[in-house]
Design a protein around this motif. Sequence first.
Motif, PDB file in Angstrom:
ATOM      1  N   GLU A 198       0.817  -1.215   0.000  1.00 44.28           N
ATOM      2  CA  GLU A 198       0.000   0.000   0.000  1.00 44.28           C
ATOM      3  C   GLU A 198       0.850   1.264   0.000  1.00 44.28           C
ATOM      4  O   GLU A 198       0.320   2.365  -0.170  1.00 44.28           O
ATOM      5  CB  GLU A 198      -0.945  -0.010   1.200  1.00 44.28           C
ATOM      6  N   GLY A 199       2.131   1.115   0.235  1.00 43.10           N
ATOM      7  CA  GLY A 199       3.041   2.253   0.170  1.00 43.10           C
ATOM      8  C   GLY A 199       3.073   3.132   1.404  1.00 43.10           C
ATOM      9  O   GLY A 199       3.738   4.178   1.408  1.00 43.10           O
ATOM     10  N   THR A 200       2.406   2.740   2.471  1.00 41.62           N
ATOM     11  CA  THR A 200       2.325   3.580   3.672  1.00 41.62           C
ATOM     12  C   THR A 200       3.700   3.813   4.290  1.00 41.62           C
ATOM     13  O   THR A 200       4.102   4.955   4.558  1.00 41.62           O
ATOM     14  CB  THR A 200       1.407   2.926   4.710  1.00 41.62           C
ATOM     15  N   TYR A 201       4.414   2.734   4.532  1.00 45.46           N
ATOM     16  CA  TYR A 201       5.732   2.836   5.174  1.00 45.46           C
ATOM     17  C   TYR A 201       6.698   3.621   4.298  1.00 45.46           C
ATOM     18  O   TYR A 201       7.427   4.494   4.778  1.00 45.46           O
ATOM     19  CB  TYR A 201       6.270   1.432   5.448  1.00 45.46           C
ATOM     20  N   LYS A 202       6.675   3.332   3.002  1.00 50.72           N
ATOM     21  CA  LYS A 202       7.598   4.012   2.089  1.00 50.72           C
ATOM     22  C   LYS A 202       7.343   5.516   2.080  1.00 50.72           C
ATOM     23  O   LYS A 202       8.283   6.314   2.054  1.00 50.72           O
ATOM     24  CB  LYS A 202       7.456   3.425   0.682  1.00 50.72           C
ATOM     25  N   ARG A 203       6.077   5.922   2.113  1.00 52.14           N
ATOM     26  CA  ARG A 203       5.754   7.357   2.147  1.00 52.14           C
ATOM     27  C   ARG A 203       6.234   7.978   3.454  1.00 52.14           C
ATOM     28  O   ARG A 203       6.766   9.093   3.467  1.00 52.14           O
ATOM     29  CB  ARG A 203       4.247   7.573   1.992  1.00 52.14           C
ATOM     30  N   ASN A 204       6.050   7.266   4.561  1.00 53.85           N
ATOM     31  CA  ASN A 204       6.391   7.807   5.871  1.00 53.85           C
ATOM     32  C   ASN A 204       7.895   7.973   6.084  1.00 53.85           C
ATOM     33  O   ASN A 204       8.321   8.807   6.898  1.00 53.85           O
ATOM     34  CB  ASN A 204       5.817   6.917   6.976  1.00 53.85           C
ATOM     35  N   ILE A 205       8.686   7.157   5.388  1.00 52.62           N
ATOM     36  CA  ILE A 205      10.142   7.238   5.589  1.00 52.62           C
ATOM     37  C   ILE A 205      10.845   7.749   4.325  1.00 52.62           C
ATOM     38  O   ILE A 205      12.048   7.555   4.170  1.00 52.62           O
ATOM     39  CB  ILE A 205      10.726   5.869   5.985  1.00 52.62           C
ATOM     40  N   ARG A 206      10.107   8.386   3.454  1.00 51.38           N
ATOM     41  CA  ARG A 206      10.639   8.793   2.154  1.00 51.38           C
ATOM     42  C   ARG A 206      11.971   9.542   2.276  1.00 51.38           C
ATOM     43  O   ARG A 206      12.907   9.300   1.527  1.00 51.38           O
ATOM     44  CB  ARG A 206       9.608   9.650   1.427  1.00 51.38           C
ATOM     45  N   ARG A 207      12.079  10.432   3.248  1.00 53.07           N
ATOM     46  CA  ARG A 207      13.305  11.231   3.362  1.00 53.07           C
ATOM     47  C   ARG A 207      14.495  10.415   3.866  1.00 53.07           C
ATOM     48  O   ARG A 207      15.634  10.854   3.795  1.00 53.07           O
ATOM     49  CB  ARG A 207      13.073  12.437   4.271  1.00 53.07           C
ATOM     50  N   PHE A 208      14.222   9.219   4.414  1.00 56.88           N
ATOM     51  CA  PHE A 208      15.305   8.372   4.925  1.00 56.88           C
ATOM     52  C   PHE A 208      15.706   7.272   3.942  1.00 56.88           C
ATOM     53  O   PHE A 208      16.675   6.549   4.176  1.00 56.88           O
ATOM     54  CB  PHE A 208      14.884   7.708   6.237  1.00 56.88           C
ATOM     55  N   LEU A 209      14.947   7.124   2.848  1.00 57.82           N
ATOM     56  CA  LEU A 209      15.223   6.035   1.907  1.00 57.82           C
ATOM     57  C   LEU A 209      16.586   6.214   1.233  1.00 57.82           C
ATOM     58  O   LEU A 209      16.923   7.298   0.767  1.00 57.82           O
ATOM     59  CB  LEU A 209      14.142   5.971   0.829  1.00 57.82           C
ATOM     60  N   MET A 210      17.347   5.150   1.185  1.00 53.04           N
ATOM     61  CA  MET A 210      18.660   5.173   0.565  1.00 53.04           C
ATOM     62  C   MET A 210      18.555   4.815  -0.912  1.00 53.04           C
ATOM     63  O   MET A 210      17.756   3.962  -1.295  1.00 53.04           O
ATOM     64  CB  MET A 210      19.555   4.163   1.294  1.00 53.04           C
ATOM     65  N   LYS A 211      19.353   5.465  -1.728  1.00 53.21           N
ATOM     66  CA  LYS A 211      19.420   5.116  -3.142  1.00 53.21           C
ATOM     67  C   LYS A 211      20.041   3.730  -3.283  1.00 53.21           C
ATOM     68  O   LYS A 211      21.037   3.421  -2.615  1.00 53.21           O
ATOM     69  CB  LYS A 211      20.248   6.139  -3.911  1.00 53.21           C
ATOM     70  N   PRO A 212      19.494   2.882  -4.153  1.00 50.70           N
ATOM     71  CA  PRO A 212      20.033   1.519  -4.274  1.00 50.70           C
ATOM     72  C   PRO A 212      21.489   1.487  -4.721  1.00 50.70           C
ATOM     73  O   PRO A 212      22.237   0.582  -4.349  1.00 50.70           O
ATOM     74  CB  PRO A 212      19.113   0.867  -5.307  1.00 50.70           C
ATOM     75  N   GLU A 213      21.917   2.478  -5.497  1.00 50.69           N
ATOM     76  CA  GLU A 213      23.308   2.516  -5.941  1.00 50.69           C
ATOM     77  C   GLU A 213      24.265   2.610  -4.755  1.00 50.69           C
ATOM     78  O   GLU A 213      25.365   2.025  -4.797  1.00 50.69           O
ATOM     79  CB  GLU A 213      23.537   3.700  -6.884  1.00 50.69           C
ATOM     80  N   LYS A 214      23.862   3.328  -3.708  1.00 53.17           N
ATOM     81  CA  LYS A 214      24.737   3.468  -2.541  1.00 53.17           C
ATOM     82  C   LYS A 214      24.927   2.120  -1.853  1.00 53.17           C
ATOM     83  O   LYS A 214      26.053   1.755  -1.480  1.00 53.17           O
ATOM     84  CB  LYS A 214      24.143   4.483  -1.565  1.00 53.17           C
ATOM     85  N   ALA A 215      23.850   1.380  -1.684  1.00 51.25           N
ATOM     86  CA  ALA A 215      23.954   0.070  -1.047  1.00 51.25           C
ATOM     87  C   ALA A 215      24.742  -0.904  -1.923  1.00 51.25           C
ATOM     88  O   ALA A 215      25.551  -1.697  -1.425  1.00 51.25           O
ATOM     89  CB  ALA A 215      22.562  -0.485  -0.755  1.00 51.25           C
ATOM     90  N   ALA A 216      24.512  -0.847  -3.228  1.00 50.98           N
ATOM     91  CA  ALA A 216      25.229  -1.735  -4.146  1.00 50.98           C
ATOM     92  C   ALA A 216      26.722  -1.446  -4.119  1.00 50.98           C
ATOM     93  O   ALA A 216      27.554  -2.374  -4.126  1.00 50.98           O
ATOM     94  CB  ALA A 216      24.680  -1.588  -5.562  1.00 50.98           C
ATOM     95  N   ARG A 217      27.083  -0.171  -4.065  1.00 44.34           N
ATOM     96  CA  ARG A 217      28.503   0.171  -4.014  1.00 44.34           C
ATOM     97  C   ARG A 217      29.132  -0.270  -2.689  1.00 44.34           C
ATOM     98  O   ARG A 217      30.333  -0.624  -2.647  1.00 44.34           O
ATOM     99  CB  ARG A 217      28.700   1.675  -4.240  1.00 44.34           C
ATOM    100  N   ALA A 218      28.342  -0.262  -1.633  1.00 39.12           N
ATOM    101  CA  ALA A 218      28.856  -0.757  -0.346  1.00 39.12           C
ATOM    102  C   ALA A 218      29.157  -2.250  -0.435  1.00 39.12           C
ATOM    103  O   ALA A 218      30.168  -2.725   0.089  1.00 39.12           O
ATOM    104  CB  ALA A 218      27.844  -0.481   0.757  1.00 39.12           C
ATOM    105  N   ILE A 219      28.286  -2.995  -1.105  1.00 36.07           N
ATOM    106  CA  ILE A 219      28.528  -4.430  -1.302  1.00 36.07           C
ATOM    107  C   ILE A 219      29.809  -4.643  -2.087  1.00 36.07           C
ATOM    108  O   ILE A 219      30.664  -5.460  -1.717  1.00 36.07           O
ATOM    109  CB  ILE A 219      27.335  -5.085  -2.026  1.00 36.07           C
ATOM    110  N   VAL A 220      29.963  -3.900  -3.187  1.00 34.43           N
ATOM    111  CA  VAL A 220      31.161  -4.044  -4.019  1.00 34.43           C
ATOM    112  C   VAL A 220      32.414  -3.672  -3.226  1.00 34.43           C
ATOM    113  O   VAL A 220      33.456  -4.331  -3.335  1.00 34.43           O
ATOM    114  CB  VAL A 220      31.042  -3.181  -5.291  1.00 34.43           C
TER     115      VAL A 220
END
Length: 261
Positions: free
Chosen positions: A198-220
Amino acid sequence: MGSSSLQGRIVLITGASSGIGAIAARILAERGAIPVLAARSVDKLNEVSAAIRGEHAVYPLDVRDADAVNETVRRVAERYGRIDTLVNNAGYGEFVPFDEAPLSHFQEMMDVNYMGIVRCCKAVLPLMRQAGRGHIVNVASLAGKIGTSKATGYAASKHAALGFTNSLRQELRGTGIRISAVNPGPIDTPFFDRADPEGTYKRNIRRFLMKPEKAARAIVSVVATGRAEIDLPWASAAGTKLVQLFPRLTDGIVARLLNKK
C-alpha cells in the motif's frame, strides 16, 4: 585475495535479478570482476544480463531448494574452476502485525532470508576450503540489529542471518576464508512492492530512503576489501549503535521514529 583488485574475481550473487543485487553485478563487471547472477526469475535475469558489459553468467536459482543450490554451485565451479566470492543477497520482507501473521509468514521468510544463506554457504565452503581462500558476503539489514513494529518475521530472519555470519566468521578464522556482513537501512528498491504494497511505510520514511546505488557500491566495496561488516547509511548506523548500547533509554525514541509501517 587480500588485494582490493576485483580483476578476474568470480563472484556468485544470489537475488541478482533486481535491486541492489542487479546493480552490484553491473558495478562488479565494470571493475573487472566476473559476476555470476542467480535468481528465480529467468526473464528478469536476462534483462539485467543485457545491461551488463563484460564477461558474466546467468543461472536460474531458488535458494529454498538445496539440490538446486548444490547443482548451481557445481556448474559454476565447473565452468570457472573456482568461486572466489559468494554474495548472499536473496531475500524479501513482509510487514504484518504479529497477531495477523500466520506461522507460514515466519517460516517462509526464514527459509529464504536465513536458510537460503545457510544452503549457499554449505554448498560453496568445500570449494573455498579446498582452495584455502574465499570470501562470503551476507547481505543482512539494520533490522538484524534493531526491531520495529510489524517486522517480527523480517527482523527475526535478519537477526538470524547476522548471528550466523558472526559465528561462522569465528569458526573460519585462520582458514583464509573471510566472512562479511552488509547491513543497509531502508532502500528504494522493488523490495517494498511486497513488503509494503500500500506504500504507507515508504511514504512515511521517504526522506530516509537510501538510493540503491549506494547500497550496491557498499557491497562491491566489501567484496573488494574484505571488510568484516558495514552498516549504512551512517546516521542510521550510529542510531542503531546507540539503541544497542542504551536499549531502555532509547526505546521511546525508536517507537516515535521507526514505527512507521
